[in-house]
Design a protein around this motif. Structure first.
Motif, PDB file in Angstrom:
ATOM      1  N   ARG A  90       9.058  -9.952  10.434  1.00  0.00           N
ATOM      2  CA  ARG A  90       7.893  -8.809  10.096  1.00  0.00           C
ATOM      3  C   ARG A  90       6.995  -9.585   9.313  1.00  0.00           C
ATOM      4  NH1 ARG A  90       5.334  -5.587   7.589  1.00  0.00           N
ATOM      5  NH2 ARG A  90       7.696  -4.415   6.343  1.00  0.00           N
ATOM      6  N   ALA A  91       5.835  -9.862   9.088  1.00  0.00           N
ATOM      7  CA  ALA A  91       4.986 -10.548   8.777  1.00  0.00           C
ATOM      8  C   ALA A  91       4.788  -9.839   7.148  1.00  0.00           C
ATOM      9  CB  ALA A  91       3.554 -10.797   9.321  1.00  0.00           C
ATOM     10  N   LEU A  92       4.349  -9.877   6.538  1.00  0.00           N
ATOM     11  CA  LEU A  92       4.077  -9.059   5.006  1.00  0.00           C
ATOM     12  C   LEU A  92       2.648  -8.604   4.971  1.00  0.00           C
ATOM     13  CD1 LEU A  92       5.459  -8.326   2.063  1.00  0.00           C
ATOM     14  CD2 LEU A  92       3.686 -10.154   0.860  1.00  0.00           C
ATOM     15  N   ARG A  93       2.482  -7.360   5.412  1.00  0.00           N
ATOM     16  CA  ARG A  93       1.410  -6.898   5.940  1.00  0.00           C
ATOM     17  C   ARG A  93       0.397  -6.022   4.265  1.00  0.00           C
ATOM     18  NH1 ARG A  93       3.277  -3.631  10.986  1.00  0.00           N
ATOM     19  NH2 ARG A  93       4.393  -2.592   8.883  1.00  0.00           N
ATOM     20  N   LEU A 135      -0.066   3.017   2.575  1.00  0.00           N
ATOM     21  CA  LEU A 135       0.898   2.156   2.219  1.00  0.00           C
ATOM     22  C   LEU A 135       2.192   3.557   2.334  1.00  0.00           C
ATOM     23  CD1 LEU A 135      -0.857   1.381  -1.680  1.00  0.00           C
ATOM     24  CD2 LEU A 135       0.934  -0.376   0.198  1.00  0.00           C
ATOM     25  N   ALA A 136       1.967   4.638   2.090  1.00  0.00           N
ATOM     26  CA  ALA A 136       2.661   5.513   1.845  1.00  0.00           C
ATOM     27  C   ALA A 136       3.311   5.681   3.613  1.00  0.00           C
ATOM     28  CB  ALA A 136       2.232   7.455   1.741  1.00  0.00           C
ATOM     29  N   ARG A 137       2.684   5.249   4.477  1.00  0.00           N
ATOM     30  CA  ARG A 137       3.292   5.332   5.624  1.00  0.00           C
ATOM     31  C   ARG A 137       3.546   4.261   5.921  1.00  0.00           C
ATOM     32  NH1 ARG A 137      -2.091   7.070   6.963  1.00  0.00           N
ATOM     33  NH2 ARG A 137      -2.677   4.958   7.546  1.00  0.00           N
ATOM     34  N   GLY A 138       3.611   3.304   5.317  1.00  0.00           N
ATOM     35  CA  GLY A 138       4.980   1.479   5.684  1.00  0.00           C
ATOM     36  C   GLY A 138       3.680   1.367   6.277  1.00  0.00           C
ATOM     37  N   SER A 139       1.819   0.850   7.067  1.00  0.00           N
ATOM     38  CA  SER A 139       1.791   0.372   7.855  1.00  0.00           C
ATOM     39  C   SER A 139       1.028  -0.798   7.509  1.00  0.00           C
ATOM     40  CB  SER A 139       0.885   1.605   8.777  1.00  0.00           C
ATOM     41  OG  SER A 139      -0.301   1.942   7.502  1.00  0.00           O
ATOM     42  N   VAL A 140       1.079  -0.600   6.070  1.00  0.00           N
ATOM     43  CA  VAL A 140       1.379  -1.912   5.235  1.00  0.00           C
ATOM     44  C   VAL A 140       1.935  -1.641   3.767  1.00  0.00           C
ATOM     45  CG1 VAL A 140      -1.877  -2.364   5.945  1.00  0.00           C
ATOM     46  CG2 VAL A 140      -0.994  -1.066   3.552  1.00  0.00           C
ATOM     47  N   ASP A 141       1.858  -2.681   3.663  1.00  0.00           N
ATOM     48  CA  ASP A 141       3.174  -3.425   2.450  1.00  0.00           C
ATOM     49  C   ASP A 141       3.130  -3.471   0.884  1.00  0.00           C
ATOM     50  OD1 ASP A 141       5.756  -3.512   4.481  1.00  0.00           O
ATOM     51  OD2 ASP A 141       4.246  -5.389   4.864  1.00  0.00           O
ATOM     52  N   ALA A 142       1.320  -3.851   0.902  1.00  0.00           N
ATOM     53  CA  ALA A 142       1.034  -3.850  -0.365  1.00  0.00           C
ATOM     54  C   ALA A 142      -1.075  -3.986  -0.111  1.00  0.00           C
ATOM     55  CB  ALA A 142       1.195  -4.814  -0.872  1.00  0.00           C
ATOM     56  N   ALA A 143      -1.858  -3.684  -1.115  1.00  0.00           N
ATOM     57  CA  ALA A 143      -3.078  -3.026  -1.074  1.00  0.00           C
ATOM     58  C   ALA A 143      -3.696  -3.694  -2.561  1.00  0.00           C
ATOM     59  CB  ALA A 143      -3.262  -2.065  -0.502  1.00  0.00           C
ATOM     60  N   PHE A 144      -4.867  -4.978  -2.347  1.00  0.00           N
ATOM     61  CA  PHE A 144      -6.001  -5.147  -3.245  1.00  0.00           C
ATOM     62  C   PHE A 144      -6.723  -4.090  -3.805  1.00  0.00           C
ATOM     63  CE2 PHE A 144      -3.278  -8.695  -2.493  1.00  0.00           C
ATOM     64  CZ  PHE A 144      -3.118  -9.699  -3.742  1.00  0.00           C
ATOM     65  N   ALA A 145      -6.948  -3.526  -3.958  1.00  0.00           N
ATOM     66  CA  ALA A 145      -8.156  -2.011  -4.244  1.00  0.00           C
ATOM     67  C   ALA A 145      -8.149  -1.880  -5.762  1.00  0.00           C
ATOM     68  CB  ALA A 145      -7.119  -0.991  -3.743  1.00  0.00           C
ATOM     69  N   ARG A 146      -9.058  -1.298  -6.229  1.00  0.00           N
ATOM     70  CA  ARG A 146      -9.452  -0.980  -7.880  1.00  0.00           C
ATOM     71  C   ARG A 146      -8.821   0.350  -7.489  1.00  0.00           C
ATOM     72  NH1 ARG A 146     -13.567   2.246  -9.773  1.00  0.00           N
ATOM     73  NH2 ARG A 146     -13.532   2.599 -11.834  1.00  0.00           N
ATOM     74  N   ALA A 147      -8.163   1.514  -8.220  1.00  0.00           N
ATOM     75  CA  ALA A 147      -7.360   2.273  -8.197  1.00  0.00           C
ATOM     76  C   ALA A 147      -8.031   3.228  -8.840  1.00  0.00           C
ATOM     77  CB  ALA A 147      -5.352   2.236  -8.442  1.00  0.00           C
ATOM     78  N   ASN A 148      -8.869   3.525  -8.877  1.00  0.00           N
ATOM     79  CA  ASN A 148      -9.808   4.868  -9.609  1.00  0.00           C
ATOM     80  C   ASN A 148      -9.909   6.713  -9.148  1.00  0.00           C
ATOM     81  OD1 ASN A 148     -10.857   5.313  -7.278  1.00  0.00           O
ATOM     82  ND2 ASN A 148     -13.107   5.707  -7.671  1.00  0.00           N
TER      83      ASN A 148
END
Length: 313
Positions: A90-93, A135-148
């Motif tokens: 599976r691709a890294l999402r 991320l909690a559901r596992g529908s993506v593996d990583a995310a780019f964002a400003r964690a505010n």
């Protein structure tokens, strides 16, 4: 109804097949004491004796013989399930806000090219607000964002990049001829940013930037998209702020000018779930961590809440 412990069932099958607790322990890579405890726990849960123990080894009781085929089926099914997942490529999402905001996409592309063409899938979202759940559901593996905002205890993040902020102006604007513009010169000048969605991490960033340097932010819309946005800037009636790496539609009547002394930089992190076991995730995290350049307080500006996380690798 008793809840079966798969590890205990596997221990039972191993003891039956090897007719020895010690041999079963070697096969499973655990101690003989651990094998005994697992069998005892299984028998206690079932309320039955499954094995006779003697100096010559272990033998099945009548209940043990009745349970054995089902135990083997359980272990076999579990092994098949694990093997099916191992064989599933599976691709890294990876979640990014917008492919036009290309600083994140550039990092993913560099990782893809440097990691034997790693199979990745880009997913766009509305930033940190949706990334936490995905991320909690596992529908993506990583995310780019400003964690505010507050992070779930299972979420982790590493600093990814600090993107310089530029002024966007029409060529007829008084500042358009400058090679760079000091942030203090923007005091009192309203920045039109219709994409600053209330509650978003980027709206929060530009609110803090505006408060720090007396730069009013106008987030009135509607937001008709990048083409309309750039056309409005080109008309000369408005100015705005954008990230250095933002891939805007080309317009010969628009200029993009670095903001300096200090240079505001937009902070972006790579977020991931600590229990995510995708084989490429750790390599992506290492790649991002290695390429990160820390915050330089003598030259750059960050909102106070972001400074600690972005001051060190």
């Amino acid at each position: 109804m008793a809840e079966l412990d798969l590890g205990a069932v596997r221990a039972f099958v191993a003891v039956v097949e090897d007719r020895s607790f010690s041999e079963a322990a070697v096969q499973l890579g655990i101690s003989q004491q651990a094998i005994s405890k697992r069998i005892a726990r299984l028998e206690s849960g079932l309320g039955l004796t499954l094995l006779f123990r003697s100096r010559n080894g272990a033998a099945l009781t009548e209940d043990g013989r009745a349970f054995l085929p089902h135990a083997r089926a359980l272990v076999g099914l579990a092994d098949q399930a694990v093997e099916a997942l191992r064989g599933r490529r599976r691709a890294l999402r990876i979640d990014v806000l917008d492919t036009r905001l290309s600083a994140s996409v550039d990092l993913v592309r560099a990782f893809h090219q440097a990691t034997e063409k790693a199979d990745v899938e880009i997913i766009t979202s509305n930033g940190f607000r949706s990334a936490r759940g995905a991320l909690a559901r596992g529908s993506v593996d990583a995310a780019f964002a400003r964690a505010n905002g507050p992070l779930d205890e299972h979420l982790r993040h590493v600093p990814a990049y600090l993107e310089p902020v530029h002024l966007l102006a029409g060529r007829d604007h008084p500042l358009a001829g400058l090679r760079e513009v000091e942030v203090e010169r923007l005091a009192g000048s309203t920045m039109w940013m219709p994409g600053n969605v209330p509650g978003s991490e980027w709206a929060d960033y530009y609110r803090l930037l505006g408060e720090a340097f007396d730069i009013p932010i106008d987030d009135s819309g509607p937001d008709f998209g990048w083409e309309y946005f750039v056309e409005e800037i080109a008309s000369g009636g408005r100015i705005s702020l954008v990230g250095l790496a933002c891939r805007l539609p080309w317009n010969p009547r628009v200029v993009q000018i670095p903001v300096v002394r200090p240079a505001p930089v937009y902070p972006c992190s790579l977020l991931f779930h600590r229990q995510n076991q995708h084989p490429m995730l750790a390599r992506l995290v290492d790649s991002v961590r290695t390429g990160f350049r820390p915050y330089d307080p003598g030259r750059q500006w960050l909102p106070e809440p972001d400074r600690a996380a972005f001051s060190q690798r």
